[in-house]
Design a protein around this motif. Structure first.
Motif, PDB file in Angstrom:
ATOM      1  N   TYR C  26       0.827  -1.337  -0.091  1.00 40.36           N
ATOM      2  CA  TYR C  26      -0.186   0.020  -0.177  1.00 40.36           C
ATOM      3  C   TYR C  26       0.901   1.256  -0.034  1.00 40.36           C
ATOM      4  O   TYR C  26       0.637   2.449  -0.746  1.00 40.36           O
ATOM      5  CB  TYR C  26      -1.095  -0.107   1.175  1.00 40.36           C
ATOM      6  N   GLY C  27       1.992   1.267   0.794  1.00 44.32           N
ATOM      7  CA  GLY C  27       2.730   2.384   0.737  1.00 44.32           C
ATOM      8  C   GLY C  27       3.350   2.612  -0.611  1.00 44.32           C
ATOM      9  O   GLY C  27       3.452   3.686  -1.015  1.00 44.32           O
ATOM     10  N   GLY C  28       3.671   1.538  -1.298  1.00 46.16           N
ATOM     11  CA  GLY C  28       4.464   1.862  -2.461  1.00 46.16           C
ATOM     12  C   GLY C  28       3.346   2.422  -3.541  1.00 46.16           C
ATOM     13  O   GLY C  28       3.569   3.227  -4.415  1.00 46.16           O
ATOM     14  N   ALA C  29       2.263   1.767  -3.670  1.00 49.51           N
ATOM     15  CA  ALA C  29       1.104   2.136  -4.240  1.00 49.51           C
ATOM     16  C   ALA C  29       0.563   3.557  -4.270  1.00 49.51           C
ATOM     17  O   ALA C  29       0.073   4.383  -4.814  1.00 49.51           O
ATOM     18  CB  ALA C  29      -0.137   1.092  -4.275  1.00 49.51           C
ATOM     19  N   PHE C  75      -6.053   0.553  -6.304  1.00 53.48           N
ATOM     20  CA  PHE C  75      -5.696  -0.943  -6.366  1.00 53.48           C
ATOM     21  C   PHE C  75      -4.804  -1.465  -5.428  1.00 53.48           C
ATOM     22  O   PHE C  75      -4.881  -2.396  -4.918  1.00 53.48           O
ATOM     23  CB  PHE C  75      -5.064  -0.813  -7.683  1.00 53.48           C
ATOM     24  N   GLY C  76      -3.893  -0.726  -4.874  1.00 56.52           N
ATOM     25  CA  GLY C  76      -2.898  -1.007  -4.117  1.00 56.52           C
ATOM     26  C   GLY C  76      -3.458  -1.538  -2.985  1.00 56.52           C
ATOM     27  O   GLY C  76      -3.128  -2.206  -1.960  1.00 56.52           O
ATOM     28  N   PHE C  77      -4.417  -0.635  -2.197  1.00 59.15           N
ATOM     29  CA  PHE C  77      -5.274  -0.700  -1.020  1.00 59.15           C
ATOM     30  C   PHE C  77      -5.672  -2.077  -1.036  1.00 59.15           C
ATOM     31  O   PHE C  77      -5.717  -2.831  -0.268  1.00 59.15           O
ATOM     32  CB  PHE C  77      -6.141   0.354  -0.904  1.00 59.15           C
ATOM     33  N   VAL C  78      -6.524  -2.383  -2.206  1.00 57.85           N
ATOM     34  CA  VAL C  78      -7.259  -3.484  -2.399  1.00 57.85           C
ATOM     35  C   VAL C  78      -6.338  -4.663  -2.450  1.00 57.85           C
ATOM     36  O   VAL C  78      -6.154  -5.731  -1.777  1.00 57.85           O
ATOM     37  CB  VAL C  78      -8.187  -3.768  -3.367  1.00 57.85           C
TER      38      VAL C  78
END
Lengths: 233, 252, 85
Positions: C26-29, C75-78
């Motif tokens: 998530y951090g990267g996204a 998208f990263g969160f999901v």
């Protein structure tokens, strides 16, 4: 994950209820599992959870038996009810709500439009009246100006006439006076001439009558002239 | 357990047990109940607004007409144009339904955004996908596919790169992003509120004074979530309108 | 990290690494979209300040831009939830 807490409770109950007596009565493990499943089913446990009891008794973890449901994938019941709900809300709004709102809003639009049209018409009419009125006022103003101009011209003409007449009168009086003076002068001259002639004749008569020396003559003439002058004065 | 706080696992925050002894495909849980309530709220709201039509709108009628006006002027006219007014009922439904489903997030007693479950966003995104593709095929016929994959004004060698990207982004990423955007926003907001509620409760139980700051933040975030609920409903609707408009006018 | 590796139970190890992975995902996204949304909104404000009469149109487009950009972060969160140990 949600199923963990009830399952753990269930397991604890099972341990208390069955495992102790099981050890004492030397019941087989299968018997325990079967009875535990029946108890769980009686208490309204879900099928998937009930099937886990055997694994739990064997010392495995809940996660080994069945995974916690994914937070992403939608469960079937929510999908079905969601579809029904959306279709229901769309149909209700489309059939019952929308026509009324649309009609109401269209009616308001029409009403506002017609009101605006009417206002526009009234404004145009008012503008026409105003223009007419302004034209009338302008006419009246022009008329007044014309009347004033006329009056002024008339007054001017009258003034000029009067002046001219006055000047003519004055000129006539002056010329009459001049001619009177001339006549009086001529009369006076004529009178004077006659008198002088008379006087001269008289003086001459006296000179002739006396026939005196030049000195007496001269004194006589002079006394005569003095006499005449005194007489004239 | 983090720093002595017992944060509930995510499934505790969004999954609800079946109620009334129902099971299986038609099982009823809290989310389903909230869906029904949303249907009721939206339908009754617009029904009342349409019954008593006054020339000068007041109360419910005023709010409803503001919503209609917003969808018409703020969304359709800005993205599709005049010929998009046909879709006003659909977009109005989407907007109001999504908003009401979202706003349960902060209603005391409910406090569960329906859209924090994937079901509704996924269904609506699929419906939007079907609709905009139908509109595209209806308006442009078979050239719709060509117009999507080969946008005009691109030098032809680039089509090798552009065509697959356009295809994937239009037919796969669009529905995915449309549903995930709504779902993830609401889920994130829900988790955020839960985290701060847990933090506030724990600090209140231990120190009282320490709960002031997270409590104030919780109130602020609740207000923020109202904004997010409305904004996500708006974005979902305007993207739907943009997709439909794009399918109508190929030159976009 | 050593604690994680020293964990005796492989289940705990997997759990811990999953948590780390979720954080990284998530951090990267969120990096890219975070910067992009800043750019989008900043430029929108510039545009609105230059042409206040076009503010309505700019705002609509700004929200669209934010929505498209934000999708990547989500998208990263999901994806962070999809990663399971």
């Amino acid at each position: 994950m949600r199923t963990r807490a009830p399952l753990a409770g269930l397991l604890l109950a099972l341990v208390l209820v069955f495992v102790g007596p099981a050890a004492a009565n030397a019941q087989s493990s299968d018997q325990v599992k079967k009875e535990a499943k029946e108890l769980a089913e009686k208490n309204g446990g879900k099928e998937a959870d009930v099937n886990c009891i055997g694994d739990l008794i064997d010392g495995k973890r809940v996660d080994d038996c069945h995974k916690a449901p994914s937070p992403i994938l939608p469960p079937t019941n929510e999908l079905i009810w969601g579809a029904i709900s959306f279709v229901a809300v769309f149909l209700l709004l489309w059939k019952f709500g929308w026509p009324g709102i649309k009609a109401g809003m269209n009616a308001r639009t029409e009403r506002i439009k017609s009101d605006l049209d009417q206002a526009e018409a009234a404004r145009t009419e008012a503008e026409g009246v105003l223009t007419e009125y302004q034209a009338q006022v302008a006419d009246a103003k022009g008329e007044a100006a014309r009347i004033i101009e006329d009056a002024r011209q008339t007054a001017d003409a009258m003034k000029r006439d009067l002046q001219a007449q006055a000047e003519a009168d004055i000129a006539a009086q002056r010329s009459k006076a001049a001619s009177d003076i001339e006549a009086a002068k001529a009369q006076a001259l004529a009178d004077l001439r006659g008198e002088v002639a008379t006087i001269a004749i008289g003086a001459a008569e006296r000179v002739v009558e006396r026939n005196l020396d030049p000195e007496t003559n001269k004194a006589l003439v002079e006394s005569f002239i003095d006499q005449v002058g005194a007489g004239r004065n | 357990m983090i720093l002595g706080l017992d944060f509930p696992p995510i499934s505790h925050a969004i999954e609800w047990r079946d109620l009334f002894g129902t099971h299986g495909a038609f099982a009823i849980n809290k989310v389903v109940l909230l869906m029904w309530l949303s249907v009721l709220v939206v339908a009754v709201f617009f029904f009342i607004a349409s019954r008593r039509q006054q020339l000068v709108p007041t109360g419910v009628q005023n709010v409803a007409e503001s919503a209609v006006d917003f969808v018409r002027e703020g969304i359709i006219m800005q993205t599709i144009g005049k010929e998009g007014l046909f879709y006003t009922p659909f977009l109005l439904t989407v907007f109001s339904f999504v908003f009401v489903c979202n706003i349960w997030e902060i209603i005391p007693g409910a406090q569960m955004p329906v859209n924090a479950r994937m079901a509704l966003p996924m269904l609506m995104a699929l419906l939007v996908w079907v609709i905009f593709n139908f509109v595209g095929v209806k308006n442009q016929g078979i050239r719709y596919l060509k117009n999507v994959c080969f946008p005009p004004g691109v030098p032809w060698p680039l089509y090798i790169l552009v065509a697959p990207i356009e295809f994937v982004s239009t037919f796969l990423v669009r529905p995915l992003s449309l549903s995930v955007r709504l779902f993830a926003n609401m889920l994130a907001g829900h988790l955020l509120l839960i985290s701060f509620a847990v933090l506030s409760t724990a600090l209140w139980n231990s120190t009282k004074v320490g709960a002031v700051l997270p409590g104030a933040l919780l109130i602020g975030l609740t207000g923020f979530e109202i904004l997010v609920s409305a904004l996500q409903a708006y974005i979902f609707t305007i993207l739907t309108a943009v997709y439909i408009g794009g399918a109508m006018h190929p030159e976009h | 990290m050593l604690h994680v590796l020293a964990a005796q139970d492989s289940g705990e190890l997997v759990q811990g690494l999953t948590a780390v992975g979720r954080g990284i995902v998530y951090g990267g996204a969120a990096i890219g979209p975070g910067i992009s949304i800043g750019i989008v909104v900043g430029n929108a404000i510039t545009a609105m300040a230059r042409q206040p009469e076009a503010a309505g149109m700019v705002r609509t487009t700004m929200f669209l831009g934010i929505a498209f950009t934000e999708a990547l972060a989500l998208f990263g969160f999901v994806l962070a939830f999809i990663i399971s140990g």
